[in-house]
Design a protein around this motif. Structure first.
Motif, short mmCIF file in Angstrom:
data_model
loop_
_atom_site.label_atom_id
_atom_site.label_comp_id
_atom_site.label_asym_id
_atom_site.label_seq_id
_atom_site.Cartn_x
_atom_site.Cartn_y
_atom_site.Cartn_z
N LYS A 8 0.90 -1.33 0.35
CA LYS A 8 -0.16 -0.30 0.03
C LYS A 8 1.01 1.42 0.11
O LYS A 8 -0.21 2.21 -0.02
N LEU A 9 2.81 0.56 -0.42
CA LEU A 9 3.31 1.88 0.68
C LEU A 9 4.24 1.20 -0.41
O LEU A 9 4.47 0.35 -0.66
N HIS A 10 4.86 2.92 -1.19
CA HIS A 10 5.58 2.87 -2.41
C HIS A 10 6.80 3.79 -2.01
O HIS A 10 6.27 4.84 -1.81
N ALA A 11 8.20 3.46 -2.11
CA ALA A 11 9.08 4.56 -2.01
C ALA A 11 9.12 5.33 -3.51
O ALA A 11 9.10 4.81 -4.77
N VAL A 12 8.74 6.41 -3.46
CA VAL A 12 9.40 7.82 -4.76
C VAL A 12 9.94 7.87 -5.33
O VAL A 12 10.51 8.71 -4.58
N THR A 13 11.58 7.58 -5.56
CA THR A 13 12.38 8.12 -6.01
C THR A 13 12.46 9.11 -7.55
O THR A 13 11.65 8.69 -8.62
N ASP A 14 13.24 10.15 -7.31
CA ASP A 14 13.08 10.89 -8.81
C ASP A 14 14.34 10.24 -9.20
O ASP A 14 14.15 10.50 -10.90
N ARG A 15 14.94 10.48 -8.99
CA ARG A 15 16.68 10.21 -9.20
C ARG A 15 17.32 9.41 -8.65
O ARG A 15 17.28 10.06 -7.54
N VAL A 16 18.63 9.18 -8.53
CA VAL A 16 19.71 8.82 -8.35
C VAL A 16 20.86 9.57 -9.07
O VAL A 16 20.73 9.11 -10.28
N MET A 17 21.94 10.01 -7.99
CA MET A 17 22.65 10.95 -8.94
C MET A 17 24.21 10.15 -7.86
O MET A 17 24.00 9.92 -6.81
#
Length: 330
Positions: A296-305
């Motif tokens: 029901k929950l998810h990690a929301v990652t825009d980008r990894v630098m």
């Protein structure tokens, strides 16, 4: 395990206001009640931008290296640290030090990586959920069936708050700065995402709640939003401010606050004692981590630098074009 004596970490050149640059420092040794993790990723937060400017210093004893959260693998355990062993994959809230190859975490702030979340993405999980839980439930006391508004819905805090409140059965409203960001917020569970550039959130919240307003608001904008929030709250509503992107000095008509029995709070997380952080950690493990386990929950990652691109990551955060978390990987 044999560890290197030095590691790459990010320093603020000149100590205040300067650019972020990679440097070589000693690998820290965990003390009593601490672990040392080999960092997979560390989260970038707006508080880090404030630290660079000298406005959000580390608490006493914390490293000067920026970084309020990280995920990685346990490589060393200090005296009296129980429940963890070398090789465990963990994520942790930090007093500082996340922008590095290795980081120290205290027992009160360490959690297992949630099921369904990769070790890579987990670096952006602790700070947002510690913040959202402590402010919305501990401070604002959101109750079953109440409505909720979070500003900055596409931020790390916002994406976590939308998902968590939706998963717990609340009707969620949010604001964001573009139609694309609003669509992302709706996809995460928001009942209504309001484009603050083209819409008035006060009018829309009132219309969507039949004139009542929302019960709880989580705000990191400040400035003119404070009084607009007051006008968006239901009777006996509660507002919590955690940042002031539009300014901390505002004018409030407390006659409205008093007449409608409203509550206003402002909190921080970094400087709290470990005993308080430990209680939040326990609540997350009991109430929130099972929601990750259930999908029901998810990690929301825009980008990894790359870690060496920390300055570029800060520039990107300042532009506010991202959706979710920006992470740094050593």
């Amino acid at each position: 395990m044999t560890l290197p004596k030095t590691m790459t970490a990010i320093a603020i050149e000149g100590g205040k206001g300067g650019p972020l640059v990679p440097t070589e420092i000693a690998v820290p040794t965990p003390g009593p009640g601490q672990i040392l993790m080999k960092v997979k990723t560390g989260g970038v937060n707006r508080a880090d931008l404030l630290q660079v400017l000298g406005n959000h210093p580390p608490p006493p004893g914390a490293p000067s290296t920026p970084g309020l959260e990280a995920a990685g693998t346990v490589v060393a355990i200090g005296p009296g640290m129980s429940g963890w062993k070398e090789g465990d994959e963990v994520c942790a809230l930090l007093g500082g030090g996340g922008y590095a190859e290795y980081a120290i975490a205290t027992e009160a702030c360490v959690l297992p990586v949630p099921k369904g979340v990769s070790l890579l993405d987990a670096g952006g999980v602790p700070e947002v959920y510690f913040t959202v839980w402590s402010n919305v439930f501990d401070v604002a006391r959101l109750q079953p069936g109440e409505t909720f508004l979070v500003h900055g819905g596409s931020s790390g805090i916002g994406t976590a708050a939308i998902q968590l409140m939706t998963a717990r059965g609340h009707r969620v409203f949010t604001t964001a700065g573009s139609d694309e960001k609003c669509a992302a917020c709706v996809k995460l569970g928001a009942a209504r995402a309001i484009n603050y550039r083209t819409e008035d959130f006060v009018e829309i919240v009132k219309a969507e709640t039949n004139g009542k307003g929302v019960d709880v608001i989580l705000d990191m904008v400040g400035g003119e939003y404070v009084m607009r929030n007051v006008n968006s709250l239901a009777r006996a509503g509660r507002m919590v401010n955690i940042a002031y992107m539009k300014g901390a000095k505002v004018e409030v008509d407390f006659r409205i606050v008093q007449n409608r029995l409203l509550s206003m709070s402002a909190t921080g997380l970094r400087g709290r004692p470990e005993s308080e952080k430990g209680k939040i950690r326990d609540a997350l493990r009991r109430e929130v981590w099972p929601l990750f386990d259930a999908g029901k929950l998810h990690a929301v990652t825009d980008r990894v630098m790359p870690l060496a691109k920390a300055q570029a990551a800060h520039d990107l955060m300042r532009e506010s074009s991202h959706i979710g978390k920006i992470l740094l990987a050593p």
